[in-house]
Design a protein around this motif. Structure first.
Motif, mmCIF file in Angstrom:
data_model
loop_
_atom_site.group_PDB
_atom_site.id
_atom_site.type_symbol
_atom_site.label_atom_id
_atom_site.label_comp_id
_atom_site.label_asym_id
_atom_site.label_seq_id
_atom_site.Cartn_x
_atom_site.Cartn_y
_atom_site.Cartn_z
ATOM 1 N N ARG A 2 -4.526 19.640 -29.029
ATOM 2 C CA ARG A 2 -4.527 19.042 -30.362
ATOM 3 C C ARG A 2 -4.776 20.135 -31.418
ATOM 4 O O ARG A 2 -5.642 20.989 -31.219
ATOM 5 C CB ARG A 2 -5.690 18.038 -30.371
ATOM 6 C CG ARG A 2 -5.721 17.047 -31.462
ATOM 7 C CD ARG A 2 -6.799 16.018 -31.133
ATOM 8 N NE ARG A 2 -8.152 16.494 -31.333
ATOM 9 C CZ ARG A 2 -8.805 16.455 -32.484
ATOM 10 N NH1 ARG A 2 -8.199 15.974 -33.573
ATOM 11 N NH2 ARG A 2 -10.040 16.873 -32.595
ATOM 12 N N SER A 34 -8.348 20.465 -32.498
ATOM 13 C CA SER A 34 -9.254 20.291 -31.343
ATOM 14 C C SER A 34 -10.646 20.893 -31.581
ATOM 15 O O SER A 34 -10.777 22.075 -31.931
ATOM 16 C CB SER A 34 -8.626 20.962 -30.117
ATOM 17 O OG SER A 34 -9.610 21.169 -29.119
ATOM 18 N N TYR A 35 -11.665 20.087 -31.368
ATOM 19 C CA TYR A 35 -13.037 20.595 -31.477
ATOM 20 C C TYR A 35 -13.338 21.590 -30.357
ATOM 21 O O TYR A 35 -14.104 22.535 -30.560
ATOM 22 C CB TYR A 35 -14.042 19.433 -31.449
ATOM 23 C CG TYR A 35 -13.994 18.598 -32.694
ATOM 24 C CD1 TYR A 35 -14.332 19.148 -33.933
ATOM 25 C CD2 TYR A 35 -13.590 17.272 -32.650
ATOM 26 C CE1 TYR A 35 -14.267 18.394 -35.092
ATOM 27 C CE2 TYR A 35 -13.528 16.505 -33.812
ATOM 28 C CZ TYR A 35 -13.863 17.070 -35.028
ATOM 29 O OH TYR A 35 -13.791 16.328 -36.180
ATOM 30 N N PRO A 86 -12.472 18.603 -23.127
ATOM 31 C CA PRO A 86 -12.673 17.336 -23.826
ATOM 32 C C PRO A 86 -12.967 16.267 -22.772
ATOM 33 O O PRO A 86 -12.926 16.576 -21.578
ATOM 34 C CB PRO A 86 -11.308 17.071 -24.479
ATOM 35 C CG PRO A 86 -10.320 17.804 -23.650
ATOM 36 C CD PRO A 86 -11.050 18.918 -22.951
ATOM 37 N N GLU A 87 -13.301 15.071 -23.209
ATOM 38 C CA GLU A 87 -13.446 13.973 -22.240
ATOM 39 C C GLU A 87 -12.368 12.944 -22.545
ATOM 40 O O GLU A 87 -12.317 12.403 -23.648
ATOM 41 C CB GLU A 87 -14.833 13.336 -22.355
ATOM 42 C CG GLU A 87 -15.063 12.268 -21.286
ATOM 43 C CD GLU A 87 -16.542 11.927 -21.142
ATOM 44 O OE1 GLU A 87 -17.301 12.760 -20.616
ATOM 45 O OE2 GLU A 87 -16.922 10.825 -21.584
ATOM 46 N N ASN A 147 -11.043 9.460 -21.115
ATOM 47 C CA ASN A 147 -11.289 8.338 -20.205
ATOM 48 C C ASN A 147 -12.229 8.713 -19.063
ATOM 49 O O ASN A 147 -11.903 8.578 -17.880
ATOM 50 C CB ASN A 147 -9.957 7.776 -19.682
ATOM 51 C CG ASN A 147 -9.115 7.238 -20.823
ATOM 52 O OD1 ASN A 147 -9.645 6.561 -21.704
ATOM 53 N ND2 ASN A 147 -7.840 7.580 -20.859
ATOM 54 N N ALA A 148 -13.360 9.231 -19.469
ATOM 55 C CA ALA A 148 -14.448 9.558 -18.547
ATOM 56 C C ALA A 148 -14.098 10.675 -17.563
ATOM 57 O O ALA A 148 -14.720 10.798 -16.507
ATOM 58 C CB ALA A 148 -14.908 8.310 -17.783
ATOM 59 N N ALA A 201 -16.848 19.492 -25.917
ATOM 60 C CA ALA A 201 -17.124 18.824 -27.191
ATOM 61 C C ALA A 201 -16.371 17.500 -27.239
ATOM 62 O O ALA A 201 -15.218 17.425 -26.818
ATOM 63 C CB ALA A 201 -16.664 19.711 -28.354
ATOM 64 N N SER A 202 -17.067 16.485 -27.688
ATOM 65 C CA SER A 202 -16.379 15.216 -27.921
ATOM 66 C C SER A 202 -17.045 14.513 -29.092
ATOM 67 O O SER A 202 -18.162 14.855 -29.494
ATOM 68 C CB SER A 202 -16.392 14.327 -26.673
ATOM 69 O OG SER A 202 -17.551 13.527 -26.631
ATOM 70 N N MET A 203 -16.355 13.533 -29.613
ATOM 71 C CA MET A 203 -16.915 12.791 -30.749
ATOM 72 C C MET A 203 -17.936 11.767 -30.270
ATOM 73 O O MET A 203 -18.718 11.255 -31.052
ATOM 74 C CB MET A 203 -15.789 12.132 -31.531
ATOM 75 C CG MET A 203 -14.927 13.159 -32.239
ATOM 76 S SD MET A 203 -13.857 12.401 -33.451
ATOM 77 C CE MET A 203 -12.283 12.669 -32.691
ATOM 78 N N GLY A 204 -17.914 11.482 -28.980
ATOM 79 C CA GLY A 204 -18.867 10.525 -28.419
ATOM 80 C C GLY A 204 -20.277 11.099 -28.393
ATOM 81 O O GLY A 204 -20.467 12.325 -28.445
HETATM 82 C C1 LIG Z 1 -6.947 9.520 -24.284
HETATM 83 C C2 LIG Z 1 -8.339 9.729 -24.826
HETATM 84 C C3 LIG Z 1 -9.430 9.292 -24.120
HETATM 85 C C4 LIG Z 1 -10.729 9.528 -24.581
HETATM 86 N N1 LIG Z 1 -11.794 9.169 -23.811
HETATM 87 C C5 LIG Z 1 -13.049 9.550 -24.185
HETATM 88 C C6 LIG Z 1 -14.172 9.354 -23.321
HETATM 89 O O1 LIG Z 1 -14.049 8.814 -22.233
HETATM 90 N N2 LIG Z 1 -15.388 9.791 -23.735
HETATM 91 C C7 LIG Z 1 -15.570 10.427 -24.945
HETATM 92 O O2 LIG Z 1 -16.690 10.835 -25.273
HETATM 93 N N3 LIG Z 1 -14.524 10.632 -25.792
HETATM 94 C C8 LIG Z 1 -13.276 10.215 -25.431
HETATM 95 N N4 LIG Z 1 -12.205 10.443 -26.255
HETATM 96 C C9 LIG Z 1 -12.456 11.058 -27.567
HETATM 97 C C10 LIG Z 1 -12.411 12.566 -27.429
HETATM 98 O O3 LIG Z 1 -13.625 13.033 -26.942
HETATM 99 C C11 LIG Z 1 -12.137 13.180 -28.788
HETATM 100 O O4 LIG Z 1 -10.831 12.814 -29.175
HETATM 101 C C12 LIG Z 1 -12.274 14.694 -28.759
HETATM 102 O O5 LIG Z 1 -12.199 15.133 -30.086
HETATM 103 C C13 LIG Z 1 -11.200 15.333 -27.881
HETATM 104 O O6 LIG Z 1 -11.388 16.721 -27.810
HETATM 105 P P1 LIG Z 1 -10.594 17.733 -28.791
HETATM 106 O O7 LIG Z 1 -11.161 17.525 -30.169
HETATM 107 O O8 LIG Z 1 -10.902 19.082 -28.253
HETATM 108 O O9 LIG Z 1 -9.143 17.380 -28.759
HETATM 109 C C14 LIG Z 1 -10.912 10.187 -25.823
HETATM 110 C C15 LIG Z 1 -9.789 10.599 -26.548
HETATM 111 C C16 LIG Z 1 -8.525 10.383 -26.059
HETATM 112 C C17 LIG Z 1 -7.331 10.891 -26.850
#
Ligand SMILES: Cc1cc2nc3c(=O)[nH]c(=O)nc-3n(C[C@H](O)[C@H](O)[C@H](O)COP(=O)(O)O)c2cc1C
Length: 186
Positions: free
Chosen positions: A11, A14-15, A74-75, A77-78, A108-111
């Protein structure tokens, strides 16, 4: 010290990519971090593994020459993303260039939990026989709520996170040095 980085997101904003680029700058005096273009790899296909695409050969060479690997996941779907799993699959076949490579993981994730589930799975994958990285134990870098800790310019703004990553990078450098000492002793 040369580190290659595999970032599991393609992305633009991407973070995980921002985090690795931040690390590239912040630790430039300790380690040289090269980001591998794993997002451009085709899907792994066993039919092609003996005659792989040029990019596979190119990245293999860079992994071989490196002193260690930084995984940024990233994460999705777990779990980890397909991009990252695909790369690990390519480099676990024919020439097992990941075996015994020192490795560290960030995510890194937004969660709120910041890739906890993905990283647990990644550690398990890295333990597979033909992967077998020497993964730095502990030192779990979870950048949760990444949108609140990484600004528009890609700077990490959370002081506690910065200090923690500083200490993890120091531990990783020491881990690599120990790994080299171990190899030369046996
Ligand atoms: C298909 C998909 C599934 C995701 N599943 C999760 C998840 O299971 N847990 C979570 O914390 N974030 C989840 N996210 C949110 C991502 O953590 C978030 O989009 C993050 O910014 C992705 O990393 P990036 O910024 O490096 O692209 C999901 C995002 C996508 C697109």
């Amino acid at each position: 010290m040369k580190i290659v980085a595999m970032v599991g997101s393609n992305r633009k904003e991407s973070y995980n990519m921002k985090l690795v680029k931040y690390m590239q700058n912040r630790y430039a005096n300790k380690v040289e971090i090269e980001i591998l273009p794993i997002g451009q790899l085709p899907f792994y296909n066993q039919d092609d593994e003996l005659n792989p695409p040029e990019l596979v050969k190119e990245i293999r060479g860079k992994i071989k020459e490196s002193d260690g690997i930084l995984f940024a996941t990233p994460e999705y779907n777990a779990s980890i993303s397909a991009i990252l799993k695909n790369a690990i699959d390519w480099f676990s076949r024919v020439e097992t260039v990941l075996v015994d490579k020192p490795a560290m993981i960030v995510g890194a994730s937004m969660g709120a939990l910041g890739t906890v589930k993905a990283q647990l799975q990644l550690r398990q994958i890295l333990n597979a026989a033909n992967v077998s990285t020497r993964t730095l134990p502990g030192n779990e870098v979870y950048v949760g709520s990444a949108h609140e800790k990484i600004d528009d310019f890609g700077n990490l703004t959370d002081e506690a996170t910065i200090q923690f990553i500083d200490s993890v990078v120091d531990n990783f450098v020491e881990w690599i040095e120990k790994s080299v000492a171990y190899e030369s002793a046996y």
